[in-house]
Write an enzyme that holds these catalytic residues in place. Structure first.
Site, PDB file in Angstrom:
ATOM      1  N   GLY A 271      -6.213 -11.558  19.800  1.00  0.00           N
ATOM      2  CA  GLY A 271      -6.442 -10.177  20.224  1.00  0.00           C
ATOM      3  C   GLY A 271      -5.504  -9.712  21.322  1.00  0.00           C
TER       4      GLY A 271
ATOM      5  CB  CYS B 256     -14.503   2.645  -8.914  1.00  0.00           C
ATOM      6  SG  CYS B 256     -12.849   2.821  -9.611  1.00  0.00           S
TER       7      CYS B 256
ATOM      8  CB  CYS C 176     -13.149  -0.595 -12.314  1.00  0.00           C
ATOM      9  SG  CYS C 176     -13.457  -0.642 -10.542  1.00  0.00           S
TER      10      CYS C 176
ATOM     11  CB  CYS D  75     -10.740   0.743  -6.556  1.00  0.00           C
ATOM     12  SG  CYS D  75     -12.286   0.269  -7.295  1.00  0.00           S
TER      13      CYS D  75
ATOM     14  CB  CYS E  17      -9.108  -0.678  -9.618  1.00  0.00           C
ATOM     15  SG  CYS E  17      -9.949   0.635 -10.513  1.00  0.00           S
TER      16      CYS E  17
END
Lengths: 256, 285
Positions: free
Chosen positions: B31, B240, B243, B265, B271
């Site tokens: 980080g 979606c 899909c 997607c 997808c």
């Protein structure tokens, strides 16, 4: 009784130029100390050295911390000093813009110190912010307005609310009424006096306005060219000034 | 000039060593933003110069490389960076998430679960999460150093006071291993939970700002929030259109000028794999 703040031989030079030299005094809990003097006399330098914004060249600033008793804040580690300045200390700038976040709402400004010490409940933070806005006579409906939409006097009161929300014990004020018109000044002074008395705060107020210290301060220090030339009870210094400069200062006040 | 005139993966070895050192330091301090001497790359800032440099430093000739831009393998940014490394490194490229060993991404984390041994490289425009709250770099560094992160919550407070909920929907600030607050690059907050406890190595490169930061595998990453306004990953509330996936992040596509729209997607690989497996959405042709 241990003094809340004990300043010993505090000295700050800017190269060969003296910022402030050899300043010593004790401040007891609940006491308000005024520092007066002309522009360039080292008032603000002294205040910034005490508040940890400037590193002094010599001297000690011993603060009576809640946890460990008297500690020298000059030699204290930086995280500890910054923690102090978020919790037990408050600093009110002359220009509210220096002390506020102008892009953040009034509520966010007041809440920042709470969040900085770990408050993580939105509802609580907001309630406290609203409460404090009312205590400094700002309408609670303005909690979501930005300080840019506030008048100068309101900004200054917001700055005070933001500083006092964590219940500090010592407040540093740098010309808190500078740049405000006289009636707003009077209201602000009234407010500050009330808060200082109610919360039992100690305060150090730097100003060049003798009326402000007459109203607020218990004790007074007069500075000239970086040195303290006279110190004592406010009324005593103002009514019977001993040093030539203090006499000049007192006699230069316009009588209406 | 022939392509052989370039060193492997465009950057010279000395530069790659310098970047690898920064990456190692970043992995050691999760980080933390490690400064590095970012180079001029043959593409404009904002097109992923940071990510490209990190990818160049970690690529080996045996790697399989995948690039996505907002989840898609076939958009300009993805296509140009993929062909850049095809030419300068000659590595194999793929669009299948599971087969890739190095994945460079802009603003998404793939839907498919990442595995150990994979490296995910993010392109980061602004690495400093506190930038818009505190413009002074000297001050933000001090705040990171002393763990003074109250200001980050001021931003979330402002969101709630203005919108009634935390309206930050991308670049949602996170806390890494209880220490550093990090900007996860502009991924949607839907992806934030995937940052935490991820088996893959996650590297973040900011070219213009000259910073690299990292999440080693299985790092704990927590999205910041309030007790009474907890963090919620969000997505469009639709399946979606191609899909019929219910669990993936969706793009809204305007299809005509009469208010018609479809949701698909954003991860094209996910997808297409689902469509190949026989899933059909309501808009599938």
């Amino acid at each position: 009784m241990t003094p809340l703040l004990s300043v010993q031989n505090l000295t700050k030079h800017y190269g060969h130029h003296i910022g402030c030299a050899d300043v010593s005094f004790d401040l007891y809990p609940g006491e308000v100390m005024g520092i007066v003097g002309e522009s360039g006399s080292g008032k603000s330098t002294l205040l910034n050295c005490m508040a940890g914004h400037l590193a002094p060249d010599a001297g000690h600033v011993v603060f009576d911390t809640r946890a460990d008793g008297p500690r020298d804040t000059v030699t204290m580690s930086e995280p500890e000093r910054r923690m102090l300045s978020r919790t037990d200390w408050a600093f009110v700038h002359q220009h509210a813009r220096d002390g506020l976040r102008m892009g953040v709402s009034a509520g966010g400004n007041v809440g920042e110190r709470l969040m900085a010490v770990g408050a993580r409940n939105y509802g609580d933070i907001r309630d406290q912010a609203t409460d404090w806005l009312q205590r400094v006579e700002i309408d609670a409906a303005r909690v979501d307005d930005r300080p840019t939409t506030f008048s100068g006097g309101m900004q200054q009161r917001l700055q005070i609310a933001r500083n006092l929300v964590t219940g500090p014990r010592l407040v540093f004020m740098d010309e808190p009424t500078g740049g405000l018109d006289v009636s707003v000044q009077a209201r602000l002074l009234d407010l500050v006096r009330g808060l200082v008395r109610d919360m039992g705060l100690s305060a150090i107020i730097v100003t060049h306005d003798l009326a402000v210290v007459r109203l607020l301060a218990d004790r007074l220090m007069v500075m000239k060219s970086g040195h303290v030339v006279e110190a004592g009870l406010t009324d005593q210094v103002l009514d019977d000034p001993q040093h030539a400069y203090s006499q000049l200062l007192v006699s230069s006040v316009l009588q209406v | 000039m022939t392509d052989q005139a370039y060193n492997f993966a465009y950057l010279d070895e000395q530069t790659k060593r310098m970047i690898r050192r920064a990456i190692l330091k970043a992995l050691a301090v999760p980080g933390y933003q490690v400064p590095f001497a970012s180079r001029e790359m043959p593409m404009p800032y904002g097109w992923g110069t940071g990510g490209v440099q990190v990818s160049a430093a970690v690529l080996t000739p045996k790697d399989t490389f995948k690039v996505i831009d907002q989840g898609a393998d076939d958009t300009t940014n993805a296509v140009s960076i993929r062909s850049f490394f095809e030419r300068t490194a000659g590595v194999e490229t793929t669009t299948a998430t599971a087969q890739a060993t190095v994945i460079q991404t802009r603003h998404r984390i793939p839907e498919a679960t990442l595995t150990e041994g994979q490296i995910l490289v993010y392109q980061v425009p602004i690495p400093e999460p506190l930038r818009f709250l505190e413009p002074r770099e000297s001050e933000t560094r001090k705040m990171h150093e002393l763990e003074e992160y109250g200001l980050m919550h001021v931003k979330l407070y402002e969101d709630i006071s203005r919108h009634g909920h935390i309206a930050t929907s991308y670049a949602y600030p996170v806390k890494v291993e209880g220490r550093y607050v990090m900007d996860p690059s502009p991924i949607p907050k839907f992806d934030n939970p995937k940052l935490s406890d991820c088996p893959a190595i996650q590297l973040f490169g900011a070219g213009r700002e000259q910073r690299i930061y990292a999440l080693p595998p299985y790092t704990q990453v927590v999205s910041l929030d309030f007790e009474d306004h907890p963090f919620e990953p969000s997505k469009a509330d639709h399946p979606c259109g191609m899909c019929a996936a219910e669990d993936s992040y969706l793009d809204e596509v305007i299809v005509d000028d009469a208010g018609g729209r479809m949701f698909v997607c954003s991860d094209t690989d996910y997808c297409e794999a689902r469509q190949a497996a026989g899933h059909r959405g309501k808009d599938a042709a």
